[in-house]
Design a protein around this motif. Structure first.
Motif, short mmCIF file in Angstrom:
data_model
loop_
_atom_site.label_atom_id
_atom_site.label_comp_id
_atom_site.label_asym_id
_atom_site.label_seq_id
_atom_site.Cartn_x
_atom_site.Cartn_y
_atom_site.Cartn_z
N SER A 107 59.27 -7.06 -12.68
CA SER A 107 58.64 -6.43 -13.85
C SER A 107 57.16 -6.15 -13.61
CB SER A 107 58.79 -7.35 -15.07
OG SER A 107 60.15 -7.61 -15.34
N ASP A 114 61.61 -3.20 -12.62
CA ASP A 114 62.90 -3.67 -13.15
C ASP A 114 64.11 -2.86 -12.69
OD1 ASP A 114 61.73 -5.78 -14.77
OD2 ASP A 114 61.05 -4.20 -16.13
N ARG A 207 62.68 -9.34 -8.88
CA ARG A 207 63.16 -10.04 -10.08
C ARG A 207 64.51 -10.70 -9.83
NH1 ARG A 207 64.10 -7.09 -15.98
NH2 ARG A 207 65.50 -8.68 -16.86
#
Length: 263
Positions: A107, A114, A207
């Motif tokens: 992010s 993302d 992520r």
């Protein structure tokens, strides 16, 4: 006293530049205008801002280096829309079960946060070991850069991904916006490697990650809740699954393509 010191330093600098005209002053100038002091990057993650000072290789449309510029300059859409183009690479790492390692970008990323993408996507730096004017030299440069970034993003030990195990397939030239301000305009070198690796993921870069078989990836594309980077979608829609089918036999005919694929 302070003013005298400044004048002395300036005279010294001018003298050095007269004596050594081969000195490249670009890096010093860039340091004085660091991305960390840039209003365009206010509010973004501190480490990602720092990485915007990295120096990318600026190209003409035929992938010939014509200079270098900061990552920030290369990724502003106002510059991209004027034709600014740089070199990049995309790594596709497969394990011994022929599964592809995917990552979901953090992010904190300034561009395409993302989004799911291939194993590692980044840029060779404008330094002697990663820049190349000929195709063979450029391929060696992006392989070194790939090894460096696999370690920085995913914690993969370089010994597990030796330079000689990377296969260069082709180059794609594409342009894609991330949002109104940032985007990509790259000649992207596609690298395959088959290796079993240990991951130590850098959460500032990645992520999430997962290994997928070909059908699992196709199913992911059908899931409207998942978003993918534009270069990854281009590669998947045009070439990836055919290459994947030949991963253990017949891949030779796809390697070392000299023509640039314009997307």
């Amino acid at each position: 006293m302070s003013a005298t010191t400044t004048v002395t330093q300036s005279e010294s600098a001018n003298n050095i530049l007269r004596l050594f005209p081969e000195i490249n002053t670009q890096l010093a100038a860039q340091t004085q205008n660091s991305a960390t002091q840039d209003d365009d990057l206010a509010g973004y993650d501190e480490e990602q801002i720092r990485l915007m000072d990295e120096v990318c290789i600026v190209l003409d449309d035929n992938d010939v280096p014509i200079g270098s510029a900061s990552k920030k300059i290369c990724h502003l859409m106002e510059n991209i829309n004027k034709g600014l183009l740089h070199r990049a690479f995309s790594v596709f790492l497969f394990d011994s079960q022929d599964r592809l390692l995917l990552q979901q970008r953090a992010s904190e990323k300034i561009t395409f946060p993302d989004l799911w993408t291939n194993t590692c996507c980044s840029h060779p730096l404008g330094i002697p070991t990663e820049t190349g004017a000929t195709l063979p030299a450029a391929i060696e440069g992006v392989k070194r850069a790939a090894q460096r970034k696999l370690q920085q993003e995913l914690g993969i030990n370089p010994a597990q991904v030796p330079i000689e195990k990377f296969d260069f397939l082709t180059r794609i030239h594409y342009k894609a916006p991330s949002d109104g301000k940032w985007g990509e305009h790259e000649i992207d070198y596609i690298l395959f490697i088959k290796a079993d690796v240990d991951l130590d993921i850098n959460p500032n870069e990645v992520r999430d990650s997962k290994y997928v078989a070909a059908q699992e990836l196709k199913d992911m594309f059908k899931d409207s809740s998942l978003k993918f980077t534009p270069w990854f979608k281009l590669i998947c829609e045009s070439m990836l699954f055919e290459w994947w089918e030949h991963l253990n036999g017949g891949l030779e005919k796809y390697k070392g393509e000299t023509e640039i694929r314009r997307m």
